[in-house]
Structures are given as C-alpha cells and as structure tokens.
Design a protein around this motif. Structure first.
Motif, PDB file in Angstrom:
ATOM      1  N   ILE A   1       0.834  -1.198   0.000  1.00  0.00           N
ATOM      2  CA  ILE A   1       0.000   0.000   0.000  1.00  0.00           C
ATOM      3  C   ILE A   1       0.869   1.249   0.000  1.00  0.00           C
ATOM      4  N   VAL A   2       1.903   1.247   0.823  1.00  0.00           N
ATOM      5  CA  VAL A   2       2.803   2.400   0.889  1.00  0.00           C
ATOM      6  C   VAL A   2       3.484   2.636  -0.451  1.00  0.00           C
ATOM      7  N   VAL A   3       3.932   1.570  -1.103  1.00  0.00           N
ATOM      8  CA  VAL A   3       4.597   1.694  -2.400  1.00  0.00           C
ATOM      9  C   VAL A   3       3.648   2.264  -3.452  1.00  0.00           C
ATOM     10  N   VAL A   4       2.429   1.742  -3.499  1.00  0.00           N
ATOM     11  CA  VAL A   4       1.446   2.230  -4.473  1.00  0.00           C
ATOM     12  C   VAL A   4       1.144   3.707  -4.243  1.00  0.00           C
ATOM     13  N   ILE A   5       0.970   4.090  -2.989  1.00  0.00           N
ATOM     14  CA  ILE A   5       0.696   5.500  -2.675  1.00  0.00           C
ATOM     15  C   ILE A   5       1.873   6.379  -3.074  1.00  0.00           C
ATOM     16  N   ALA A   6       3.090   5.927  -2.767  1.00  0.00           N
ATOM     17  CA  ALA A   6       4.273   6.714  -3.105  1.00  0.00           C
ATOM     18  C   ALA A   6       4.404   6.908  -4.619  1.00  0.00           C
ATOM     19  N   LEU A   7       4.040   5.886  -5.389  1.00  0.00           N
ATOM     20  CA  LEU A   7       4.201   5.961  -6.838  1.00  0.00           C
ATOM     21  C   LEU A   7       3.117   6.789  -7.516  1.00  0.00           C
ATOM     22  N   PHE A   8       1.902   6.747  -6.985  1.00  0.00           N
ATOM     23  CA  PHE A   8       0.775   7.304  -7.736  1.00  0.00           C
ATOM     24  C   PHE A   8       0.038   8.456  -7.055  1.00  0.00           C
ATOM     25  N   HIS A   9       0.447   8.840  -5.841  1.00  0.00           N
ATOM     26  CA  HIS A   9      -0.371   9.831  -5.141  1.00  0.00           C
ATOM     27  C   HIS A   9      -0.376  11.189  -5.851  1.00  0.00           C
ATOM     28  N   LYS A  10       0.714  11.566  -6.493  1.00  0.00           N
ATOM     29  CA  LYS A  10       0.742  12.857  -7.187  1.00  0.00           C
ATOM     30  C   LYS A  10      -0.204  12.862  -8.378  1.00  0.00           C
TER      31      LYS A  10
ATOM     32  N   VAL B   1      -2.848  10.958  -8.766  1.00  0.00           N
ATOM     33  CA  VAL B   1      -4.225  10.928  -8.244  1.00  0.00           C
ATOM     34  C   VAL B   1      -4.650  12.313  -7.777  1.00  0.00           C
ATOM     35  N   ALA B   2      -3.764  13.016  -7.073  1.00  0.00           N
ATOM     36  CA  ALA B   2      -4.092  14.348  -6.569  1.00  0.00           C
ATOM     37  C   ALA B   2      -4.321  15.338  -7.704  1.00  0.00           C
ATOM     38  N   LEU B   3      -3.611  15.170  -8.818  1.00  0.00           N
ATOM     39  CA  LEU B   3      -3.827  16.043  -9.971  1.00  0.00           C
ATOM     40  C   LEU B   3      -5.202  15.808 -10.578  1.00  0.00           C
ATOM     41  N   ILE B   4      -5.622  14.556 -10.616  1.00  0.00           N
ATOM     42  CA  ILE B   4      -6.939  14.238 -11.173  1.00  0.00           C
ATOM     43  C   ILE B   4      -8.042  14.687 -10.226  1.00  0.00           C
ATOM     44  N   SER B   5      -7.856  14.399  -8.931  1.00  0.00           N
ATOM     45  CA  SER B   5      -8.864  14.777  -7.937  1.00  0.00           C
ATOM     46  C   SER B   5      -8.162  15.218  -6.659  1.00  0.00           C
ATOM     47  N   PRO B   6      -8.018  16.521  -6.437  1.00  0.00           N
ATOM     48  CA  PRO B   6      -7.333  17.006  -5.235  1.00  0.00           C
ATOM     49  C   PRO B   6      -7.960  16.511  -3.937  1.00  0.00           C
ATOM     50  N   SER B   7      -9.233  16.179  -3.957  1.00  0.00           N
ATOM     51  CA  SER B   7      -9.881  15.682  -2.737  1.00  0.00           C
ATOM     52  C   SER B   7      -9.284  14.355  -2.280  1.00  0.00           C
ATOM     53  N   LEU B   8      -8.666  13.610  -3.218  1.00  0.00           N
ATOM     54  CA  LEU B   8      -8.079  12.321  -2.877  1.00  0.00           C
ATOM     55  C   LEU B   8      -6.598  12.439  -2.549  1.00  0.00           C
ATOM     56  N   SER B   9      -6.164  13.623  -2.174  1.00  0.00           N
ATOM     57  CA  SER B   9      -4.755  13.855  -1.881  1.00  0.00           C
ATOM     58  C   SER B   9      -4.355  13.179  -0.572  1.00  0.00           C
ATOM     59  N   LEU B  10      -3.039  13.053  -0.377  1.00  0.00           N
ATOM     60  CA  LEU B  10      -2.521  12.497   0.866  1.00  0.00           C
ATOM     61  C   LEU B  10      -2.903  13.348   2.063  1.00  0.00           C
ATOM     62  N   ALA B  11      -3.045  14.652   1.837  1.00  0.00           N
ATOM     63  CA  ALA B  11      -3.408  15.542   2.951  1.00  0.00           C
ATOM     64  C   ALA B  11      -4.751  15.138   3.541  1.00  0.00           C
ATOM     65  N   ASN B  12      -5.750  14.909   2.684  1.00  0.00           N
ATOM     66  CA  ASN B  12      -7.058  14.483   3.191  1.00  0.00           C
ATOM     67  C   ASN B  12      -6.993  13.074   3.764  1.00  0.00           C
TER      68      ASN B  12
ATOM     69  N   SER C   1      -4.584  11.838   5.331  1.00  0.00           N
ATOM     70  CA  SER C   1      -3.926  11.884   6.637  1.00  0.00           C
ATOM     71  C   SER C   1      -4.920  12.096   7.773  1.00  0.00           C
ATOM     72  N   TYR C   2      -6.042  12.751   7.493  1.00  0.00           N
ATOM     73  CA  TYR C   2      -7.038  12.964   8.549  1.00  0.00           C
ATOM     74  C   TYR C   2      -7.688  11.628   8.945  1.00  0.00           C
ATOM     75  N   PHE C   3      -8.057  10.836   7.967  1.00  0.00           N
ATOM     76  CA  PHE C   3      -8.620   9.513   8.281  1.00  0.00           C
ATOM     77  C   PHE C   3      -7.591   8.637   8.990  1.00  0.00           C
ATOM     78  N   LEU C   4      -6.341   8.679   8.512  1.00  0.00           N
ATOM     79  CA  LEU C   4      -5.286   7.872   9.139  1.00  0.00           C
ATOM     80  C   LEU C   4      -5.031   8.302  10.578  1.00  0.00           C
ATOM     81  N   THR C   5      -5.132   9.596  10.830  1.00  0.00           N
ATOM     82  CA  THR C   5      -4.974  10.082  12.210  1.00  0.00           C
ATOM     83  C   THR C   5      -6.060   9.508  13.105  1.00  0.00           C
ATOM     84  N   GLY C   6      -7.286   9.472  12.602  1.00  0.00           N
ATOM     85  CA  GLY C   6      -8.378   8.889  13.378  1.00  0.00           C
ATOM     86  C   GLY C   6      -8.169   7.405  13.628  1.00  0.00           C
TER      87      GLY C   6
END
Length: 398
Positions: free
Chosen positions: A209-218, A220-231, A233-238
C-alpha cells in the motif's frame, strides 16, 4: 509497584475509575459542535468573509471543522470494524442505511432549490464567493446528467477535476466530504482485515500500500485534489487514535511520572507544530486519554467533557448529520427571502447577523424533523436486519 491494565475496546475510563460503556458519549457532542462550526463558517463565507480575514478566516473556516469530522470518522469506523466481525456487504449495508436516505432527500431538495441558488449567486452583495457559486451552477447545468449520476452514487470525487472543476461540490457543496467518507467506507473493511492477519502478511500488505501510494499519489491528486494524501492523513490520524485509545494502559506506580512526561511531551509537540484541526483533535484525545496517566481530574479537560456531554450539545450531536447536509440550502433560502424582503440589507456583518438569527433555528428545526422521520427509522430498520445486534451509530456516533 507499577500497575498497568489494558482497557477492553468497549470500556471507557473516567477520572474516577473504569466504567464500561458501549460508546464514547463525548463524540456525540463533538459532532454537534463541529456541525455548528461548519454552519457558522459557511454563513461567514456567504456574507462576504474569506479564509484570509484574520480571526474569522482562521478560527471559523468551515473546512477545518470538516477535517476534524474526518478524523472522527477514522476513529469511529475503525472502532466499528474492530469491535465485531462482519462481512463487507453487512458493513456497507449499515453504512448505507445510516447515510444514504437523508443524503438522497437533501440532494433532491438542493436540485429543487437550484433557482434560489442561482438568484443568490447573482446578487451583488456576495462578490467573489458569488462568482464561484455562479461558475459551479453553470457547470452543473452543462453536465447535469453526469453530475446527477456521480452524486447519486457518492463518487463525485472520482471525476477528473481538470475537466470538471466543480465536480466535487455540484448540487450540494458540503457533500464533497461525504463522498470522501463513502469511499473510505468502501476500502476500510479490507484494511482492518489486513491488520488482523499474521505479521508477515500484514507487513507485506502494508508495504504494498505504501509503495502504491508513493508511486501514484501525485497523479491521483492532480486528477482529484480531494483524494490527496493531505485528506487521507485525517482519516489515518483517526485510525491511529483509535488504536492508541484501545491499547494505552492505565499506568500507576513508580513509572507514572515518566508516562506523564512522555504523554504531555508528545501532545505538546503535536499541538505546537500541527494545524488547527489537528490541535482540536489532539485536545479531544488528551481529554479521553489523560485519566490513564493522571490519578486526579484535570479541570480544563473535565470542563470539556462536561460541555460535550451536556444535553443541549448531545441534542445537536444527534442532529449533526442532517444539519450538515441541510444548512447550505437553508442559508440560500434565508438569503433569498431576506434580500427580497429587506433589500436595504448591506454589509458583511449585517448579512452574517441576519443569517445567524434565521439559519440556525431553521436548520435545526428541519434537521429534527429529518432525524425523527427519516434518519432514525432507517437506522432502526438496518438494526432489525441484524438480529441481536444494535447498529453502531446508536453506540458510537459516526
């Protein structure tokens, strides 16, 4: 002698001893507070205030309250899945009955009130925020069928933002976060299932999961900013907060002072360097966890606990979901009527005061009706479909 004890997942610790409970009652009040924060923030935006307007922009920005909602959802959904085993289908069925009927009615109401939205967006008083609303509504008219399908499935955040700039907030802008939560629900049972596996499978799965996120998160965020790592991180914090709440033992004895120093150092560092929404969440978690370290109550946290568990705030918590969905429509209707009945109303403060006086009571009145006749019956319906079990939303509010 050191005394440590790990609390069961369903047990809650009070400053006066262990008390078993089927829910964290503070969360219901927290939901009510957060929903009121979002309503007030949107009132300010409609009235002409912006995120950069000093005190109002920093403290009453509605998106900050939404971020805390995401952290709360991460905690609560992890609690749900960790507390009892259920299939993906059963979990999604409970979530569907919990959120979709109220959402569908709110979406229909927003579509029916689109004329009111357009009138308010075109009014000269609303300046830049009105321009953004006008662009959103024009885009809705241009792609009505596509947006209706995306919103009906709660997958509007998957539409590519470079092509559809307002895809995440079409008919009812606050639902962008609900769409994120729905997609979080879709994948969360698989993540919890992975965490229950043996350590080798768990490590391999999490690493993938970490590898996939590292490779594709940018991308994904360009296509849909709502799916960025920043958002995310809020669910992961919970999620992380839940496991800390579950695993942190009660510590007494000779190591207690070391635990106190470590606990407050971690809290202080996080509170100092993180954003406002994280500061608020850290405060809530400190309120829940400090009795496991401190033998005596701390007044400020007990005041917070009392505030979040007092009947009026708990009442607002029960209405938080309905009020979150309805308030945008109520604001627009109140402004539409107010500006037609009192055309002399001018200025940000006057508009904000008018909205506060009208929007809050009307929103909560409508939300109460929606809760009584739609939300609660649907929760009970889902509960009856699972004999002998109560739906989670009646135990730990989501």
């Amino acid at each position: 002698m050191t005394h440590t004890k790990t609390l069961p997942a369903r047990c809650q610790l009070s400053p006066f001893g262990d008390t078993c409970s089927n829910r964290l009652i503070e969360f219901e009040g927290l939901r009510g507070f957060l929903a009121a924060w979002v309503i007030f923030g949107h009132i300010l935006l409609f009235s002409g205030y912006t995120y950069t307007d000093g005190f109002f922009g920093i403290l009453f920005s509605p998106v900050l309250g939404v971020y805390v909602f995401m952290m709360l959802s991460g905690f609560v959904i992890t609690y749900a899945l960790d507390s009892r085993s259920s299939s993906w289908f059963d979990f999604m069925k409970r979530r569907f009955f919990r959120i979709y009927p109220v959402y569908a009615l709110s979406l229909l109401l927003a579509i029916l009130c689109s004329g009111v939205s357009q009138h308010v967006a075109n009014h000269f008083e609303f300046q830049q925020f009105a321009l953004e609303n006008s662009e959103r509504l024009a885009e809705v008219n241009e792609h009505f069928d596509l947006y209706l399908l995306a919103d009906a499935t709660l997958l509007q955040n998957l539409l590519p933002r470079p092509i559809f700039p307002h895809a995440h907030e079409t008919f009812l802008p606050p639902t962008w976060s609900l769409s994120l939560e729905w997609m979080f629900y879709l994948v969360m049972p698989f993540l919890i299932g992975l965490l229950r596996q043996r350590w080798l499978i768990k490590a391999a799965g999490l690493s993938s999961i970490v590898v996939v996120i590292a490779l594709f998160h940018k991308q994904v965020a360009l296509i849909s900013p709502s799916l960025s790592l920043a958002n995310g991180s809020y669910f992961l914090t919970g999620i992380a907060s839940y496991f800390i709440w579950k695993k942190l033992p009660v510590i007494r004895g000779k190591y207690q002072w070391f635990a106190i120093i470590a606990f407050w150092s971690a809290f202080g560092i996080g509170f100092a360097i993180l954003g406002l929404s994280f500061k608020m969440w850290f405060g809530v978690m400190a309120m829940l966890l400090y009795p496991r370290i401190h033998p005596n109550p701390i007044r400020i946290f007990e005041w917070m606990r009392w505030t979040l568990t007092c009947p009026p705030v708990k009442f607002l918590g029960r209405l938080s979901y309905s009020s979150y969905l309805l308030h945008w429509i109520v604001i627009e209707v109140c402004l539409f009527l107010g500006l037609n009945w009192f055309p002399q109303m001018e200025g940000r403060f006057v508009l904000a005061a008018f909205c506060c006086v009208t929007v809050f009571p009307l929103t909560y009145a409508a939300s109460h009706l929606l809760y009584q006749y739609v939300e609660r019956p649907c929760i009970q319906l889902a509960s009856r479909k699972i004999p002998g079990q109560a739906i989670l939303s009646q135990r730990v509010p989501a």
